[in-house]
Write a protein that holds these residues in place. Structure first.
Motif, short mmCIF file in Angstrom:
data_model
loop_
_atom_site.label_atom_id
_atom_site.label_comp_id
_atom_site.label_asym_id
_atom_site.label_seq_id
_atom_site.Cartn_x
_atom_site.Cartn_y
_atom_site.Cartn_z
N TYR A 144 74.19 -44.62 -38.01
CA TYR A 144 73.47 -45.53 -38.90
C TYR A 144 74.36 -46.68 -39.35
N ASP A 145 75.65 -46.41 -39.53
CA ASP A 145 76.58 -47.47 -39.87
C ASP A 145 76.60 -48.53 -38.78
N LEU A 146 76.62 -48.08 -37.52
CA LEU A 146 76.63 -49.01 -36.39
C LEU A 146 75.32 -49.80 -36.31
N LYS A 147 74.20 -49.14 -36.48
CA LYS A 147 72.90 -49.79 -36.41
C LYS A 147 72.74 -50.83 -37.51
N TRP A 148 73.13 -50.47 -38.72
CA TRP A 148 72.96 -51.39 -39.85
C TRP A 148 73.90 -52.58 -39.75
#
Length: 256
Positions: free
Chosen positions: A26-30
């Motif tokens: 999620y860190d990468l996606k956001w």
């Protein structure tokens, strides 16, 4: 590192407390979009498992909205003959929507949890985030057990309404009907009329192996949820009783 980026980094670090599992994804996606609260990124798990993913991530509001839409979508099928392709289309659209917007919804969900936690005393903020954040398999399974129970109750209630669709379903949702449809081209089920305590339902199709038109008249007793074969016509000619019994037996023996 500029000040704006530092603020974003701090915000994400706080949200990691809510995410708890699979933080790196999620860190990468956001971080791949300028503003994850308004910009979407694709999530394959959300696409493939939709309501399961929403419940697993404790996003109850979108879960209940989509579950409610699914229940409402099922209602017309008890009153109108709708093709199964429409059902596939509907659930396909739901999957695409959740897959496309899922990461954005989850980002906003973590923001909401953090905002709610900040309004509480410092001593309980961490436990609140731990409770509201993360994932929960039991909740996911429990909510879907409830959803399946609601679908069962809906089916039980609506299937006993004497609509033409439900009356035809007494015949066409069984093994003999499946065999008739498999052995014929352009199979059709038509509600004809009510005649006393029974309803007349007619099946028509073209038997591609024997190269003959088939028309079968069924009597449906909806109050008992049962039916009986009444007349069989081949190429417009009514079969006698013996041939009719042989034809019915042939269909029955080739049915599940």
């Amino acid at each position: 590192m500029n000040e704006a980026h530092q603020e974003d980094t701090t915000s994400f670090q706080e949200q990691h407390q809510v995410v708890q599992k699979n933080i790196a994804y999620y860190d990468l996606k956001w971080r791949s979009v300028e503003n994850p609260s308004t910009k979407s990124t694709w999530n394959w798990l959300a696409f493939l498992f939709s309501t399961f993913w929403l419940a697993y991530r404790k996003m109850y509001k979108p879960f209940f909205i989509i579950a409610g839409l699914q229940l409402l979508w099922a209602v017309p099928f008890y009153f109108i003959d709708l093709t199964a392709w429409l059902d596939l289309f509907f659930y396909g659209i739901i999957s695409i929507i959740v897959g496309f917007f899922g990461n954005r919804w989850y980002f906003n969900h973590t923001n909401t949890v953090l905002k709610q936690a900040s309004a509480l005393p410092d001593s309980v903020q961490e436990s609140y985030i731990q409770t509201k954040g993360g994932t929960h398999v039991g909740i996911m399974l429990g909510l879907h057990a409830l959803l399946f129970a609601l679908f069962f109750a809906l089916d039980f209630g609506l299937s006993f309404i004497p609509t033409e669709t439900n009356i035809k379903n007494v015949v066409r949702i069984n093994g003999e009907a499946d065999t008739l449809e498999a052995y014929t081209d352009n199979p059709q089920w038509n509600y004809i009329k009510q005649d006393g305590r029974h309803h007349v339902v007619e099946f028509t199709g073209y038997d591609y192996t024997e190269k003959e038109d088939v028309r079968i008249v069924f009597y449906v007793y909806f109050d008992k949820y049962m039916y009986e074969w009444n007349q069989i016509f081949i190429n417009g000619k009514k079969l006698n009783e013996e041939d009719s019994m042989d034809y019915e037996l042939y269909i029955e023996e080739n049915s599940w």
